[in-house]
Design a protein around this motif. Structure first.
Motif, PDB file in Angstrom:
ATOM      1  N   LYS A 147      -4.957  -8.175  14.660  1.00  0.00           N
ATOM      2  CA  LYS A 147      -4.532  -7.039  13.844  1.00  0.00           C
ATOM      3  C   LYS A 147      -3.034  -6.999  13.540  1.00  0.00           C
ATOM      4  O   LYS A 147      -2.598  -6.183  12.727  1.00  0.00           O
TER       5      LYS A 147
ATOM      6  N   ASN B 267      -0.214  -2.909  14.365  1.00  0.00           N
ATOM      7  CA  ASN B 267      -1.506  -2.234  14.325  1.00  0.00           C
ATOM      8  C   ASN B 267      -2.199  -2.175  15.684  1.00  0.00           C
ATOM      9  O   ASN B 267      -3.334  -1.702  15.775  1.00  0.00           O
TER      10      ASN B 267
ATOM     11  N   LEU C  95       1.147 -13.883  11.526  1.00  0.00           N
ATOM     12  CA  LEU C  95       1.337 -12.491  11.093  1.00  0.00           C
ATOM     13  C   LEU C  95       2.747 -11.967  11.329  1.00  0.00           C
ATOM     14  O   LEU C  95       3.165 -10.993  10.707  1.00  0.00           O
TER      15      LEU C  95
ATOM     16  N   TYR D 115       2.512  -4.450   5.662  1.00  0.00           N
ATOM     17  CA  TYR D 115       2.025  -3.120   5.303  1.00  0.00           C
ATOM     18  C   TYR D 115       2.331  -2.065   6.363  1.00  0.00           C
ATOM     19  O   TYR D 115       2.877  -1.004   6.064  1.00  0.00           O
ATOM     20  N   ALA D 116       1.983  -2.344   7.589  1.00  0.00           N
ATOM     21  CA  ALA D 116       2.085  -1.331   8.650  1.00  0.00           C
ATOM     22  C   ALA D 116       3.531  -0.944   8.975  1.00  0.00           C
ATOM     23  O   ALA D 116       3.774   0.156   9.468  1.00  0.00           O
TER      24      ALA D 116
ATOM     25  N   GLN E  75      -2.654   3.380   1.160  1.00  0.00           N
ATOM     26  CA  GLN E  75      -3.599   2.284   0.956  1.00  0.00           C
ATOM     27  C   GLN E  75      -3.850   2.036  -0.529  1.00  0.00           C
ATOM     28  O   GLN E  75      -4.024   0.893  -0.953  1.00  0.00           O
TER      29      GLN E  75
ATOM     30  N   GLU F 170      -1.133 -10.184   5.526  1.00  0.00           N
ATOM     31  CA  GLU F 170      -2.310  -9.301   5.581  1.00  0.00           C
ATOM     32  C   GLU F 170      -3.633 -10.066   5.525  1.00  0.00           C
ATOM     33  O   GLU F 170      -4.693  -9.457   5.475  1.00  0.00           O
TER      34      GLU F 170
ATOM     35  N   LYS G 236      -6.642  -9.105   7.785  1.00  0.00           N
ATOM     36  CA  LYS G 236      -7.035  -7.697   7.856  1.00  0.00           C
ATOM     37  C   LYS G 236      -8.522  -7.512   7.585  1.00  0.00           C
ATOM     38  O   LYS G 236      -9.185  -6.761   8.289  1.00  0.00           O
ATOM     39  N   ASP G 237      -9.024  -8.139   6.564  1.00  0.00           N
ATOM     40  CA  ASP G 237     -10.464  -8.091   6.301  1.00  0.00           C
ATOM     41  C   ASP G 237     -10.889  -9.317   5.495  1.00  0.00           C
ATOM     42  O   ASP G 237     -10.056 -10.075   5.006  1.00  0.00           O
TER      43      ASP G 237
END
Lengths: 205, 205
Positions: free
Chosen positions: A18, A22, A116, B20-21, B47, B117, B120-121
């Motif tokens: 993550k 995060n 990351l 992002y975070a 987001q 990122e 992330k997914d």
DNA sequence: GTCTATAAGAAGATAGAC
DNA sequence: GTCTATCTTCTTATAGAC
């Protein structure tokens, strides 16, 4: 494994999935099976956990090369292994090497975490580049250079030859880190890559 | 540029540098020159800003290929450019291509953001792989394949040949993203790489 | 070394005036 | 569309008992 070490282990897993920002200290503590405040008895703060993981790396990476039955720091010794190799042996060795870097838990998690965090500061950028660019090219360059001296491979530019050997492996490794489902596809490409590499640079061609 | 667009632009810059975070809506607003709450008149939440950047990509990437005076979607047309090329022209073209991807502001920021990122997914992983692995290999593969049909290059495995051409360029690009100081070194390696590639696969050898 | 309780502050998001 | 004021929640970290 003691608590202090387990914190690093679980933190590395979470960071690699993550990203540092995060992951909350509570997440780490939960995985270790303690409450978050207890964690501060082992490490000063969250950043100290991250730093400890980075510091721990160098010692871990020494074990890597040994696990592959290659010396890892003495190319002359390792070149012995390659001396009487045919194409099929070279492919198997390449596949094994790729599979090791792809599957070894610590190696994989560390690589993903560093991916990351690589832009966070210059130190981390340097760690990444040394670990996944300079060191592999330097080491493999010495190895391939020896094979050139032995006449098994032919080129007048060993560093570029090494780039041609390593860059596809590196790129396919990053693909698998991102999309593990593509491992089979990647392994097939690795095999074809090494076969073609052998044709391009081998003495018989 | 209107406020809505400027938000995307500044957000992309920040996301690509810190992830992002680590970027706060306040940071974005500050750069745009408005207060954070005003930002919510343009986008539903943080987001939504990120998603809008990703969505905007496809249209931007169409402009890319055109900027290089290659069609980018029609390899047959682009192959014309390469038809009567000697090694020096090929190197210049490779250098220009590398320099473009390295320096074009939007391309670079988007690539760096996606690097941070990508885990992330699955959607983001797929976007990354398509943009920096599948699409380049597919497109360059068609291009190099045409050069093979024309007899300018020789191989019985175009996809692997394409891997050999692209992987070093990709790896060196990631090095420069991480350590901009190494650009000169990378450019030199790119030139040598293309020279060697031409020697290995060129018809004259 | 681990816990509960809690402080301290940060960050995302909303309300409502202009 | 932008602002100020504010809410709410989350997160790191500390205090102090056991």
């Amino acid at each position: 494994m003691n608590t202090k070490q387990r914190i690093l282990d679980e933190a590395l897993t979470l960071f690699s999935e993550k990203g540092y920002a995060n992951v909350f200290v509570n997440d780490i503590a939960e995985r270790v099976g303690i409450k978050a405040p207890s964690l501060y008895k082992h490490y000063k703060n969250k950043q100290a956990i991250f730093d400890a993981i980075i510091d721990e790396m160098s010692s871990k990476f020494e074990q890597q090369a040994q696990a592959l039955s290659i010396n890892g720091t003495d190319p002359a010794a390792d070149a012995e292994v390659y001396r009487s190799m045919d194409e099929d042996h070279l492919i198997k060795l390449g596949n094994d090497l790729f599979a090791y870097f792809l599957h070894d838990s610590y190696t994989k998690r560390f690589r993903k975490m560093l991916t990351l965090e690589q832009f966070k500061d210059k130190d981390l950028a340097k760690v990444y580049s040394e670990q996944y660019f300079d060191r592999p090219l330097s080491y493999q360059g010495m190895l391939l250079g020896l094979l050139v001296s032995q006449g098994l491979l032919v080129t007048d530019n060993v560093p570029i030859m090494t780039l041609h050997f390593y860059a596809p492996i590196y790129m396919l490794l990053t693909v698998c880190d991102r999309e593990p489902d593509r491992e089979k596809e990647a392994l097939k490409l690795i095999e074809e890559h090494i076969r073609q590499f052998d044709k391009l640079y081998g003495r018989d061609y």
